[in-house]
Design a protein around this motif. Sequence first.
Motif, short mmCIF file in Angstrom:
data_model
loop_
_atom_site.label_atom_id
_atom_site.label_comp_id
_atom_site.label_asym_id
_atom_site.label_seq_id
_atom_site.Cartn_x
_atom_site.Cartn_y
_atom_site.Cartn_z
N GLY A 1 0.82 -1.22 0.00
CA GLY A 1 0.00 0.00 0.00
C GLY A 1 0.85 1.26 0.00
O GLY A 1 0.49 2.28 -0.60
N ALA A 2 2.01 1.18 0.67
CA ALA A 2 2.90 2.35 0.72
C ALA A 2 3.67 2.54 -0.59
O ALA A 2 3.97 3.66 -0.98
N LEU A 3 3.97 1.41 -1.25
CA LEU A 3 4.82 1.49 -2.45
C LEU A 3 4.06 1.75 -3.74
O LEU A 3 4.67 2.06 -4.76
N PHE A 4 2.72 1.64 -3.71
CA PHE A 4 2.02 1.64 -4.99
C PHE A 4 2.19 2.95 -5.76
O PHE A 4 2.24 2.96 -6.99
N GLN A 5 2.32 4.07 -5.04
CA GLN A 5 2.50 5.34 -5.76
C GLN A 5 3.87 5.38 -6.44
O GLN A 5 4.02 5.96 -7.51
N PHE A 6 4.86 4.77 -5.80
CA PHE A 6 6.18 4.66 -6.43
C PHE A 6 6.08 3.80 -7.69
O PHE A 6 6.56 4.17 -8.75
N TRP A 7 5.39 2.66 -7.58
CA TRP A 7 5.22 1.78 -8.75
C TRP A 7 4.50 2.51 -9.88
O TRP A 7 4.86 2.38 -11.04
N GLU A 8 3.48 3.28 -9.51
CA GLU A 8 2.69 3.97 -10.55
C GLU A 8 3.50 5.10 -11.19
O GLU A 8 3.58 5.21 -12.41
N ARG A 9 4.14 5.91 -10.36
CA ARG A 9 4.85 7.08 -10.89
C ARG A 9 6.11 6.70 -11.67
O ARG A 9 6.44 7.34 -12.65
N ARG A 10 6.81 5.67 -11.19
CA ARG A 10 8.03 5.26 -11.88
C ARG A 10 7.75 4.15 -12.90
O ARG A 10 8.66 3.55 -13.44
N GLU A 11 6.47 3.85 -13.09
CA GLU A 11 5.99 2.98 -14.17
C GLU A 11 6.44 1.53 -14.06
O GLU A 11 6.67 0.85 -15.04
N TYR A 12 6.50 1.04 -12.81
CA TYR A 12 6.67 -0.40 -12.58
C TYR A 12 5.26 -1.00 -12.41
O TYR A 12 4.95 -1.63 -11.41
N ILE A 13 4.43 -0.74 -13.42
CA ILE A 13 2.99 -1.06 -13.27
C ILE A 13 2.77 -2.57 -13.16
O ILE A 13 2.10 -3.04 -12.25
N SER A 14 3.35 -3.32 -14.10
CA SER A 14 3.13 -4.78 -14.10
C SER A 14 3.73 -5.41 -12.84
O SER A 14 3.11 -6.28 -12.22
N GLU A 15 4.91 -4.97 -12.46
CA GLU A 15 5.56 -5.52 -11.26
C GLU A 15 4.72 -5.22 -10.02
O GLU A 15 4.48 -6.11 -9.19
N GLY A 16 4.26 -4.00 -9.89
CA GLY A 16 3.44 -3.63 -8.74
C GLY A 16 2.18 -4.47 -8.66
O GLY A 16 1.78 -4.94 -7.58
N ARG A 17 1.56 -4.66 -9.81
CA ARG A 17 0.33 -5.48 -9.84
C ARG A 17 0.61 -6.91 -9.40
O ARG A 17 -0.16 -7.51 -8.65
N ASP A 18 1.74 -7.46 -9.87
CA ASP A 18 2.09 -8.85 -9.50
C ASP A 18 2.25 -8.98 -7.99
O ASP A 18 1.73 -9.90 -7.37
N TRP A 19 2.99 -8.03 -7.39
CA TRP A 19 3.20 -8.09 -5.94
C TRP A 19 1.87 -7.97 -5.19
O TRP A 19 1.60 -8.74 -4.26
N LEU A 20 1.05 -7.01 -5.58
CA LEU A 20 -0.21 -6.80 -4.86
C LEU A 20 -1.14 -8.01 -4.99
O LEU A 20 -1.82 -8.40 -4.04
N GLU A 21 -1.12 -8.62 -6.16
CA GLU A 21 -1.94 -9.82 -6.38
C GLU A 21 -1.50 -10.94 -5.44
O GLU A 21 -2.32 -11.61 -4.81
N LYS A 22 -0.16 -11.13 -5.35
CA LYS A 22 0.37 -12.17 -4.44
C LYS A 22 0.01 -11.85 -3.00
O LYS A 22 -0.40 -12.73 -2.24
N LEU A 23 0.19 -10.58 -2.61
CA LEU A 23 -0.06 -10.19 -1.22
C LEU A 23 -1.53 -10.37 -0.85
O LEU A 23 -1.86 -10.87 0.22
N LEU A 24 -2.42 -9.95 -1.76
CA LEU A 24 -3.86 -10.02 -1.46
C LEU A 24 -4.37 -11.46 -1.41
O LEU A 24 -5.40 -11.74 -0.80
N ALA A 25 -3.62 -12.38 -2.05
CA ALA A 25 -4.02 -13.79 -2.06
C ALA A 25 -3.49 -14.56 -0.85
O ALA A 25 -3.84 -15.73 -0.66
#
Length: 367
Positions: A45-69
């Motif tokens: 939750g803290a890193l998602f703005q970094f992922w979005e702004r620095r365009e690590y979009i796919s990587e951020g999504r992968d991590w969040l998907e794993k975490l939420l599961a």
Amino acid sequence: SARVAAVVDSADWLDRCEREHENFRAALAWVCENDEAQWGLRLGGALFQFWERREYISEGRDWLEKLLALPGAAARDKVRARAVFAAGVLAGAQKEYELAETLFSESLEINRETDDKWAAAVSLNALAVTALDRRDVAAARRLSEQNLEVWRELGDTAAVGRSLSNLASVVKQQGDYSLARKLYDEALATFRDIGDATAAARVLNKLGDVAREQGDSTEAQELYEQSLESFREFGDRWGTALALADLGTLARERRDFPSARSLYRDSLRIFHELDYKRGVAQVLENLACAAAGQGEARRALALAGSAAALRHNLGTPLGSSEQAKLEASLESARKRLAGSEGASAWMDGWTTPLEKTVEAALGGDAG
């Protein structure tokens, strides 16, 4: 949202995250292996703005998907709500609007269950924006109106300004230009009252869009120029690059191609320096449309191919209506260079390293 704007806009904060990126990756891998869901969701939750702004979009999504599961991530609390919201933002950036909507709906429900009115309003706003993105304008209007009401009740003036601007964008899509102007004017006054000059400049830019869509290019030019001046004055380089691109498109529509290309190059230079790749892709597409308008078919298709490769690598495709507009602008180039010649020009752009394409475009010999 206002609370995070100061942090997100800080290049220092983003640079620090960049330096710690490998450590964050290691920490996320560890929490996933050990089902430390609460820690993981907080970090995601803290890193998602970094992922979005620095365009690590796919990587951020992968991590969040794993975490939420993770088994320990199921508790319907504020930590999960924030992580689900973050996953929704990144899904939206990849134009997966149905998934984004599902995620935002879950975050809204949890925020209401935990009585976090502010976070619920943020989720509601995200649902409104997503509805507009997927062209369900009626739903977007209903949600935007609800959202505006909520922010007024909460007394968050900056959020009221943003909400007025979002509602204006919806109304503009419905073709009600006079109401769109009225709402944008109200948003503008709100931002000026609280002294948020760059937010006011963004609204001026949107008022320029209204004028342009109504066919008043003189008024559009004036508004875009006012907006540009304000962005420059307050050092908002991202806004500056956007306003330059809009002025370039206005010049292109007047078939003043030398001005258009010069403005696009200035915009490209800033996006490239900011390392904002979605901005770079957008300006390469604009330059492609200008080249097509000038009958330079090979260059048009090569630039479009380069932009398409960049979007593919980022995992952030154009939306269907943006894609349709781009195709319409490139149609003349495709007709001129039919068959294998056209395909070869496109592939040249696709396979040329981005640095080289940008350098050539900035040098003026390919842009």
